[in-house]
Design an enzyme around this catalytic site. Sequence first.
Site, PDB file in Angstrom:
ATOM      1  N   HIS A   1     -19.169  44.919 -29.632  1.00 39.67           N
ATOM      2  CA  HIS A   1     -17.991  45.871 -30.002  1.00 39.67           C
ATOM      3  C   HIS A   1     -17.611  47.000 -29.276  1.00 39.67           C
ATOM      4  O   HIS A   1     -18.670  47.793 -28.689  1.00 39.67           O
ATOM      5  CB  HIS A   1     -18.052  46.168 -31.636  1.00 39.67           C
ATOM      6  CG  HIS A   1     -16.493  46.343 -32.028  1.00 39.67           C
ATOM      7  ND1 HIS A   1     -15.962  47.621 -32.217  1.00 39.67           N
ATOM      8  CD2 HIS A   1     -15.836  45.661 -32.714  1.00 39.67           C
ATOM      9  CE1 HIS A   1     -14.814  47.717 -32.654  1.00 39.67           C
ATOM     10  NE2 HIS A   1     -14.638  46.350 -32.983  1.00 39.67           N
TER      11      HIS A   1
ATOM     12  N   ASP B   1     -16.372  39.297 -36.805  1.00 41.62           N
ATOM     13  CA  ASP B   1     -15.937  37.763 -36.628  1.00 41.62           C
ATOM     14  C   ASP B   1     -17.276  36.943 -36.915  1.00 41.62           C
ATOM     15  O   ASP B   1     -17.061  35.573 -36.884  1.00 41.62           O
ATOM     16  CB  ASP B   1     -15.245  37.490 -35.302  1.00 41.62           C
ATOM     17  CG  ASP B   1     -14.065  38.342 -35.202  1.00 41.62           C
ATOM     18  OD1 ASP B   1     -13.290  38.056 -35.990  1.00 41.62           O
ATOM     19  OD2 ASP B   1     -13.696  38.853 -34.207  1.00 41.62           O
TER      20      ASP B   1
HETATM   21  N1  COA Z   1     -22.677  38.120 -25.335  1.00 40.75           N
HETATM   22  C1  COA Z   1     -23.373  38.546 -24.168  1.00 40.75           C
HETATM   23  N2  COA Z   1     -23.384  39.682 -23.544  1.00 40.75           N
HETATM   24  C2  COA Z   1     -22.447  40.399 -23.917  1.00 40.75           C
HETATM   25  C3  COA Z   1     -21.561  40.399 -25.045  1.00 40.75           C
HETATM   26  C4  COA Z   1     -21.769  38.931 -25.659  1.00 40.75           C
HETATM   27  N3  COA Z   1     -20.912  38.676 -27.022  1.00 40.75           N
HETATM   28  N4  COA Z   1     -20.563  41.155 -25.288  1.00 40.75           N
HETATM   29  C5  COA Z   1     -20.822  41.928 -24.228  1.00 40.75           C
HETATM   30  N5  COA Z   1     -21.898  41.615 -23.523  1.00 40.75           N
HETATM   31  C6  COA Z   1     -22.590  42.430 -22.402  1.00 40.75           C
HETATM   32  C7  COA Z   1     -21.422  42.567 -21.009  1.00 40.75           C
HETATM   33  O1  COA Z   1     -21.693  41.367 -20.238  1.00 40.75           O
HETATM   34  C8  COA Z   1     -22.082  43.736 -20.444  1.00 40.75           C
HETATM   35  O2  COA Z   1     -23.376  43.646 -19.839  1.00 40.75           O
HETATM   36  P1  COA Z   1     -23.278  44.505 -18.337  1.00 40.75           P
HETATM   37  O3  COA Z   1     -23.465  45.763 -19.058  1.00 40.75           O
HETATM   38  O4  COA Z   1     -24.765  43.964 -18.061  1.00 40.75           O
HETATM   39  O5  COA Z   1     -22.210  44.269 -17.439  1.00 40.75           O
HETATM   40  C9  COA Z   1     -22.282  44.772 -21.664  1.00 40.75           C
HETATM   41  O6  COA Z   1     -22.727  43.899 -22.708  1.00 40.75           O
HETATM   42  C10 COA Z   1     -21.010  45.634 -22.350  1.00 40.75           C
HETATM   43  O7  COA Z   1     -20.004  44.715 -22.644  1.00 40.75           O
HETATM   44  P2  COA Z   1     -18.659  44.852 -22.116  1.00 40.75           P
HETATM   45  O8  COA Z   1     -17.961  43.714 -21.920  1.00 40.75           O
HETATM   46  O9  COA Z   1     -18.570  45.909 -21.118  1.00 40.75           O
HETATM   47  O10 COA Z   1     -17.953  45.593 -23.622  1.00 40.75           O
HETATM   48  P3  COA Z   1     -16.658  45.883 -23.932  1.00 40.75           P
HETATM   49  O11 COA Z   1     -16.551  46.832 -24.789  1.00 40.75           O
HETATM   50  O12 COA Z   1     -15.399  45.618 -22.900  1.00 40.75           O
HETATM   51  O13 COA Z   1     -16.071  44.480 -24.644  1.00 40.75           O
HETATM   52  C11 COA Z   1     -16.105  42.832 -26.482  1.00 40.75           C
HETATM   53  C12 COA Z   1     -16.350  44.309 -26.000  1.00 40.75           C
HETATM   54  C13 COA Z   1     -16.209  42.944 -28.116  1.00 40.75           C
HETATM   55  C14 COA Z   1     -14.962  42.353 -25.805  1.00 40.75           C
HETATM   56  C15 COA Z   1     -17.285  42.001 -26.121  1.00 40.75           C
HETATM   57  O14 COA Z   1     -18.635  42.570 -26.482  1.00 40.75           O
HETATM   58  C16 COA Z   1     -17.220  40.415 -26.368  1.00 40.75           C
HETATM   59  O15 COA Z   1     -16.735  39.754 -25.281  1.00 40.75           O
HETATM   60  N6  COA Z   1     -17.657  40.050 -27.406  1.00 40.75           N
HETATM   61  C17 COA Z   1     -17.634  38.671 -27.703  1.00 40.75           C
HETATM   62  C18 COA Z   1     -16.170  38.480 -28.357  1.00 40.75           C
HETATM   63  C19 COA Z   1     -15.945  38.764 -29.724  1.00 40.75           C
HETATM   64  O16 COA Z   1     -16.971  38.556 -30.601  1.00 40.75           O
HETATM   65  N7  COA Z   1     -14.895  39.416 -30.010  1.00 40.75           N
HETATM   66  C20 COA Z   1     -14.675  40.151 -31.131  1.00 40.75           C
HETATM   67  C21 COA Z   1     -14.639  41.568 -31.359  1.00 40.75           C
HETATM   68  S1  COA Z   1     -14.375  42.314 -32.911  1.00 40.75           S
END
Ligand code: COA
Length: 422
Positions: free
Chosen positions: A300, A357
Amino acid sequence: MAAKLILDDQSIDLNVIEGSEQERAIDITALRNTTKHITLDPGYGNTGSCKSSITFIDGEKGILRYRGYPIEELADNATFPEVMYLLIYGKLPNKEELGNFNHDMTYHSMIHEDMKRFFDGYPRDAHPMGVLASMVAALSTFYPENTPEDVDKNVIRLLAKMKTLAAFAYKKTMGQPVIYPQNHMTFEENFLNMMFAVPCEPYVIDPVITDALRLLLILHADHEQNCSTSTVRMVGSSQANLFISISAGIAALWGPLHGGANQRVIEMLTKIDADGGNFKKYVAMAKDKSSGFKLMGFGHRVYKNFDPRAKILKAASDKLLNKLGVSDPLLQIAKELEDIALKDSFFVDRKLYPNVDFYSGIIYRALNIPTRMFTVMFALGRLPGWIAQWMELRNEPGGRISRPRQVYTGENVRKFVPIAER
Ligand code: COA
């Protein structure tokens, strides 16, 4: 309080603004006029887009409050219409106010019969989020007025009609006749009845199911400046009407990184189940960036310890499945996946925890809501939050159109070459 920015040999004083929960922000609005610099923050991870008095989140402590009320208390005690009222009008309603609100919300829940015919035009397998976004946009053609008095009425119309549109979208995919809303039913009863009743068999209301739906709707009702809410505000900032602004929010919610994740979580758990429950393989894939696979329902932008909504839903899913006597192998897989991930340094170091979710889908399944309808359910819950944020923006004195800047990285000026010479 002030911040000092040293830029080359220039020193610039910037105001520091403090919110009511002591959150601090450096006000950079004057920066471009003073220095011609802008700030760059792709994904807006560190950018406040507005001041808001609706929802407070402390991501480190796992706090979520609507208008000052902790989510745990609202989840335990409130009805969904009370929460809608609270978010939109800023206070809990008294008995009379709630009575009037409930009355209006039931008496406006039918849609124009001409609109009903729109459903005939969608393909049978149309995704219900696409149908919902376009039907909400279409409401603006039936209620085009946009004065403050009309807006008040349109707020009620939208709150009342969205559940009808959502249920009709589902009936379309089932090839079943639509079921009209009933004025004597509560919000949850009405929605479930429109979803599951058929002309040859009435839907039997089960209070266990309506209460689970109440909980889900409340937990999704607002979440400050997330992707879809920011979209609603962005569109609304051009003074676009309520319906079209909310339709844009529905579109933003659909994406798998946002509300669309709830559908993807169940698809992921089903795949793991079909793969012999080999969740370790999927954890390994999620850690391998080249796989392109993410653990859906994990991570998140704001919560970095736990998502309080996921905590409530995890407990609720256990209780609900027990009460309904349902055994869902996906719940077991979800728990084992969570256990493994929470012990793994990849997830621990990145502060990746289950989000709302992760467990909501297990509950929707127990309520017989089909997977493709999950994000529609999220939208139904989030609607009062979107409306509250849109109203706050609209009522803000001196509100400006949202218009971010950019750092241009393209070609410098060049001369046009006619096609014959290229
Ligand atoms: N599975 C595996 N790795 C994940 C992950 C996941 N669900 N969510 C984040 N990461 C990793 C990223 O690859 C990144 O790794 P790095 O630092 O080595 O590059 C790190 O964790 C930080 O993630 P980031 O994508 O920069 O965080 P964000 O704040 O931009 O994105 C979300 C947040 C929610 C979009 C992201 O965690 C995600 O895509 N989650 C899955 C989708 C989801 O459940 N969405 C509902 C949100 S309520």
